[in-house]
Design a protein around this motif. Structure first.
Motif, PDB file in Angstrom:
ATOM      1  N   CYS A 124       0.870  -1.180   0.000  1.00 50.47           N
ATOM      2  CA  CYS A 124       0.000   0.000   0.000  1.00 50.47           C
ATOM      3  C   CYS A 124       0.900   1.221   0.000  1.00 50.47           C
ATOM      4  O   CYS A 124       2.127   1.101  -0.041  1.00 50.47           O
ATOM      5  N   TYR A 125       0.290   2.392   0.056  1.00 48.94           N
ATOM      6  CA  TYR A 125       1.074   3.604   0.242  1.00 48.94           C
ATOM      7  C   TYR A 125       0.340   4.537   1.196  1.00 48.94           C
ATOM      8  O   TYR A 125      -0.899   4.628   1.182  1.00 48.94           O
ATOM      9  N   VAL A 126       1.126   5.242   2.001  1.00 49.87           N
ATOM     10  CA  VAL A 126       0.595   6.192   2.978  1.00 49.87           C
ATOM     11  C   VAL A 126       1.252   7.541   2.740  1.00 49.87           C
ATOM     12  O   VAL A 126       2.457   7.701   2.965  1.00 49.87           O
ATOM     13  N   PHE A 127       0.477   8.481   2.230  1.00 50.95           N
ATOM     14  CA  PHE A 127       0.952   9.857   2.185  1.00 50.95           C
ATOM     15  C   PHE A 127       0.845  10.508   3.562  1.00 50.95           C
ATOM     16  O   PHE A 127       1.748  11.228   3.980  1.00 50.95           O
ATOM     17  N   HIS A 128      -0.280  10.229   4.253  1.00 52.30           N
ATOM     18  CA  HIS A 128      -0.579  11.023   5.442  1.00 52.30           C
ATOM     19  C   HIS A 128      -1.146  10.184   6.585  1.00 52.30           C
ATOM     20  O   HIS A 128      -2.303   9.778   6.549  1.00 52.30           O
ATOM     21  N   PRO A 129      -0.341   9.932   7.612  1.00 51.60           N
ATOM     22  CA  PRO A 129      -0.893   9.396   8.858  1.00 51.60           C
ATOM     23  C   PRO A 129      -1.774  10.440   9.541  1.00 51.60           C
ATOM     24  O   PRO A 129      -1.585  11.648   9.352  1.00 51.60           O
ATOM     25  N   VAL A 130      -2.731   9.970  10.321  1.00 57.21           N
ATOM     26  CA  VAL A 130      -3.558  10.867  11.129  1.00 57.21           C
ATOM     27  C   VAL A 130      -2.814  11.203  12.423  1.00 57.21           C
ATOM     28  O   VAL A 130      -2.570  12.355  12.741  1.00 57.21           O
ATOM     29  N   ASN A 131      -2.440  10.155  13.154  1.00 49.73           N
ATOM     30  CA  ASN A 131      -1.698  10.303  14.409  1.00 49.73           C
ATOM     31  C   ASN A 131      -1.239   8.924  14.844  1.00 49.73           C
ATOM     32  O   ASN A 131      -1.744   7.904  14.363  1.00 49.73           O
ATOM     33  N   ALA A 132      -0.277   8.885  15.753  1.00 48.05           N
ATOM     34  CA  ALA A 132       0.188   7.632  16.343  1.00 48.05           C
ATOM     35  C   ALA A 132       0.395   7.864  17.831  1.00 48.05           C
ATOM     36  O   ALA A 132       0.804   8.954  18.248  1.00 48.05           O
ATOM     37  N   TYR A 133       0.125   6.827  18.631  1.00 48.31           N
ATOM     38  CA  TYR A 133       0.319   6.944  20.079  1.00 48.31           C
ATOM     39  C   TYR A 133       0.506   5.553  20.674  1.00 48.31           C
ATOM     40  O   TYR A 133       0.241   4.526  20.034  1.00 48.31           O
ATOM     41  N   GLU A 134       0.985   5.522  21.903  1.00 50.53           N
ATOM     42  CA  GLU A 134       1.225   4.258  22.608  1.00 50.53           C
ATOM     43  C   GLU A 134       0.084   3.976  23.578  1.00 50.53           C
ATOM     44  O   GLU A 134      -0.417   4.883  24.241  1.00 50.53           O
ATOM     45  N   ARG A 135      -0.272   2.689  23.619  1.00 47.85           N
ATOM     46  CA  ARG A 135      -1.331   2.283  24.546  1.00 47.85           C
ATOM     47  C   ARG A 135      -1.195   0.799  24.846  1.00 47.85           C
ATOM     48  O   ARG A 135      -1.211  -0.028  23.927  1.00 47.85           O
ATOM     49  N   ALA A 136      -1.048   0.458  26.146  1.00 46.79           N
ATOM     50  CA  ALA A 136      -1.003  -0.931  26.599  1.00 46.79           C
ATOM     51  C   ALA A 136       0.014  -1.753  25.818  1.00 46.79           C
ATOM     52  O   ALA A 136      -0.300  -2.803  25.249  1.00 46.79           O
ATOM     53  N   ASN A 137       1.263  -1.274  25.782  1.00 50.18           N
ATOM     54  CA  ASN A 137       2.369  -1.963  25.112  1.00 50.18           C
ATOM     55  C   ASN A 137       2.165  -2.119  23.609  1.00 50.18           C
ATOM     56  O   ASN A 137       2.794  -2.958  22.969  1.00 50.18           O
ATOM     57  N   ARG A 138       1.271  -1.359  23.044  1.00 53.92           N
ATOM     58  CA  ARG A 138       1.053  -1.345  21.611  1.00 53.92           C
ATOM     59  C   ARG A 138       1.256   0.073  21.092  1.00 53.92           C
ATOM     60  O   ARG A 138       1.214   1.045  21.838  1.00 53.92           O
ATOM     61  N   ILE A 139       1.484   0.169  19.788  1.00 57.64           N
ATOM     62  CA  ILE A 139       1.500   1.463  19.112  1.00 57.64           C
ATOM     63  C   ILE A 139       0.299   1.489  18.179  1.00 57.64           C
ATOM     64  O   ILE A 139       0.148   0.608  17.324  1.00 57.64           O
ATOM     65  N   VAL A 140      -0.553   2.464  18.356  1.00 59.58           N
ATOM     66  CA  VAL A 140      -1.763   2.601  17.545  1.00 59.58           C
ATOM     67  C   VAL A 140      -1.528   3.705  16.523  1.00 59.58           C
ATOM     68  O   VAL A 140      -1.151   4.826  16.889  1.00 59.58           O
ATOM     69  N   ILE A 141      -1.721   3.380  15.249  1.00 63.90           N
ATOM     70  CA  ILE A 141      -1.525   4.346  14.164  1.00 63.90           C
ATOM     71  C   ILE A 141      -2.811   4.448  13.364  1.00 63.90           C
ATOM     72  O   ILE A 141      -3.305   3.445  12.842  1.00 63.90           O
ATOM     73  N   HIS A 142      -3.385   5.624  13.286  1.00 66.81           N
ATOM     74  CA  HIS A 142      -4.477   5.893  12.361  1.00 66.81           C
ATOM     75  C   HIS A 142      -3.885   6.579  11.136  1.00 66.81           C
ATOM     76  O   HIS A 142      -3.062   7.499  11.267  1.00 66.81           O
ATOM     77  N   LEU A 143      -4.305   6.138   9.949  1.00 66.66           N
ATOM     78  CA  LEU A 143      -3.699   6.654   8.730  1.00 66.66           C
ATOM     79  C   LEU A 143      -4.666   6.530   7.562  1.00 66.66           C
ATOM     80  O   LEU A 143      -5.649   5.792   7.616  1.00 66.66           O
ATOM     81  N   VAL A 144      -4.377   7.285   6.511  1.00 66.89           N
ATOM     82  CA  VAL A 144      -5.129   7.180   5.260  1.00 66.89           C
ATOM     83  C   VAL A 144      -4.310   6.306   4.320  1.00 66.89           C
ATOM     84  O   VAL A 144      -3.162   6.636   4.003  1.00 66.89           O
ATOM     85  N   ARG A 145      -4.902   5.209   3.877  1.00 66.70           N
ATOM     86  CA  ARG A 145      -4.186   4.178   3.122  1.00 66.70           C
ATOM     87  C   ARG A 145      -4.640   4.156   1.665  1.00 66.70           C
ATOM     88  O   ARG A 145      -5.841   4.107   1.382  1.00 66.70           O
ATOM     89  N   HIS A 146      -3.682   4.204   0.741  1.00 61.36           N
ATOM     90  CA  HIS A 146      -3.923   4.007  -0.688  1.00 61.36           C
ATOM     91  C   HIS A 146      -3.498   2.589  -1.047  1.00 61.36           C
ATOM     92  O   HIS A 146      -2.401   2.157  -0.676  1.00 61.36           O
ATOM     93  N   ALA A 147      -4.316   1.876  -1.800  1.00 59.06           N
ATOM     94  CA  ALA A 147      -3.922   0.541  -2.244  1.00 59.06           C
ATOM     95  C   ALA A 147      -2.691   0.615  -3.135  1.00 59.06           C
ATOM     96  O   ALA A 147      -1.816  -0.251  -3.075  1.00 59.06           O
ATOM     97  N   ARG A 148      -2.607   1.642  -3.994  1.00 65.32           N
ATOM     98  CA  ARG A 148      -1.408   1.895  -4.784  1.00 65.32           C
ATOM     99  C   ARG A 148      -1.476   3.301  -5.370  1.00 65.32           C
ATOM    100  O   ARG A 148      -2.562   3.865  -5.533  1.00 65.32           O
ATOM    101  N   VAL A 149      -0.325   3.844  -5.684  1.00 69.41           N
ATOM    102  CA  VAL A 149      -0.208   5.167  -6.310  1.00 69.41           C
ATOM    103  C   VAL A 149       0.926   5.134  -7.322  1.00 69.41           C
ATOM    104  O   VAL A 149       1.787   4.244  -7.297  1.00 69.41           O
ATOM    105  N   PHE A 150       0.936   6.112  -8.242  1.00 68.96           N
ATOM    106  CA  PHE A 150       2.023   6.274  -9.222  1.00 68.96           C
ATOM    107  C   PHE A 150       2.306   4.976  -9.996  1.00 68.96           C
ATOM    108  O   PHE A 150       3.453   4.620 -10.233  1.00 68.96           O
TER     109      PHE A 150
END
Length: 446
Positions: free
Chosen positions: A261-287
């Protein structure tokens, strides 16, 4: 991304001249707490747009509206004085060092350590601009930057430091950079990569830096053809993300594979309960099928949950909305946040994913999404959130964005009150000119 090249259609068309408008008309009431400048940057080709050129190659232009004490004082648009622009306008080159294939710093705007900086990808040095949008100089952070910089740094809201990952097609590594609150680079750490990727995005949590090594990588054939953005979809380039402690002295990155996939722009990332949570906008493919255009698959909101102990990533699509240019309340960068905003995209009739008919507000905890629609014939780009007060609750304040009105072929700055997100705007600044759809926006507070 079918249809005509996006730079030649509707609100995507470039403007041909610089303009200044004093005291533009205001409908409604501008919040008196909004004192600063709303600005947006993006490519604005000089002369006739060339459909053979990459969509991101146009000469960078900044558009801005100055707001003070409930009044709109002025609107301005100015080309960044890159070498190409100076040659076209017959002006002397802007001062400062050079690095990379070009100096087209037209990807983003940030303010850091008292400087307003225009930023670009692929080894471009930042270009400092003045509050009236005049180009000041290229900067290398007082000689402490060893190569190029990044279009998407992250500023820690607690320390004021700026973190970035910079890529360039020549070395077999990317650079992890930390720029202190004083505006000088205090850490430069090379991170080895298998082939030079377009590492456009970067995320930061309280303790970690997150790298996105995804299948858009350097294409020698594109470079040989003269492209200033010589990156293409490369299915042979594995998709992975890397996790590195923010203060690491060695490049001991934990790499984990994800689906291509490709990610131009994550929303945010943070740590919670020994995990890293990442919200992002995902493209199946670009270019890929249309390598000169910025996207060819519908970008949607996803959550990646990273377990550094097991080295695994759980990937989950959260919404069906087609969206891009996510933003949050920047006071929550790198920490647990509830709300995210994004541009709700239309189908690809206009040929690009830079604008859409409305804005989205995601409740990432409650799992609910609201839409503000600007009405028929209206398109908006990235919105910027400004808190109502320094101590306001998360996402309590205003959203500002440029909106294009196709019927009048002109634009306006729309101010939404998040307390009434789907309601009528709090204020609209009407412009007698068109602001072409661009890339990122910024609020530069006084």
């Amino acid at each position: 991304m079918g249809g005509a090249p996006y730079t030649q259609v509707g609100g995507y068309r470039p403007v041909s001249r610089e303009a200044t408008v004093f005291q533009p008309e205001v409908m409604g009431t501008l919040p008196p707490e909004l004192n600063g400048t709303f600005a947006r940057i993006g490519p604005n080709p000089l002369g006739v747009p060339d459909a053979r050129r990459h969509a991101f190659e146009g000469a960078p232009m900044v558009h801005a509206i100055r707001i003070r004490d409930g009044r709109a004082e002025w609107y301005r648009n100015r080309w960044l004085r890159t070498d190409r622009v100076c040659a076209h306008l017959g002006e002397l080159p802007a001062p400062g060092p050079r690095h990379g294939l070009s100096d087209d710093a037209g990807g983003n705007l940030v303010r850091h350590a008292g400087r307003i900086l225009a930023l670009g990808d692929g080894g471009v040095l930042p270009i400092q601009i003045d509050p009236d949008l005049a180009t000041a100089a290229r900067v290398d952070f007082d000689g402490t930057l060893s190569a190029g910089f990044s279009a998407h740094p992250e500023i820690d809201p607690l320390t004021g430091e700026m973190f970035a990952v910079a890529y360039y097609h020549e070395p077999p590594y990317v650079l992890y950079l930390v720029i202190g609150a004083d505006g000088t680079v205090r850490r430069t750490l090379p991170i080895a990569v298998k082939s030079p990727p377009m590492m456009h995005a970067f995320s930061l949590t309280e303790r970690y830096a997150i790298f996105y090594d995804l299948p858009v990588a350097y294409d020698p054939a594109a470079a040989a053809g003269g492209s200033r953005v010589p990156y293409r979809w490369r299915p042979d380039h594995e998709a992975r993300i890397g996790v590195l402690p923010r203060e690491a002295d060695a490049p001991d990155v934990l790499w984990m594979n994800v689906d291509p996939c490709y990610v131009f722009h994550p929303v945010n990332a943070y740590e919670r309960a020994n995990r890293i949570v990442i919200h992002l906008v995902r493209h199946a493919r670009v270019f890929d099928r249309e390598p000169l255009r910025p996207g060819e698959s519908a970008p949607t909101l996803w959550r990646w949950t990273v377990d550094p102990r097991s080295g695994t990533v759980v990937e989950e699509q959260l919404e069906e909305y087609v969206e891009e240019f996510p933003r949050i309340d920047d006071r929550y960068k790198g920490s647990h946040n509830r709300y995210g905003f994004a541009v709700a995209m239309s189908p690809c009739e206009s040929g690009g994913y830079l604008a859409g008919p409305g804005l989205l507000r995601h409740d990432l905890i409650g799992g609910r999404t609201e839409t503000h629609r600007f009405g028929p014939g209206h398109e908006t780009g990235e919105a910027v959130f400004v808190p109502r007060r320094p101590d306001a609750a998360e996402a309590d304040g205003w959203l500002l964005s440029f909106v294009y009105d196709a019927a009048d072929d002109r634009s306006e700055l729309v101010v939404l009150d998040t307390a009434d997100f789907t309601g009528e705007p709090a204020a609209v600044v009407r412009l007698p000119v068109r602001v072409p759809h661009g890339l990122h926006a910024a609020w530069i507070a006084d």
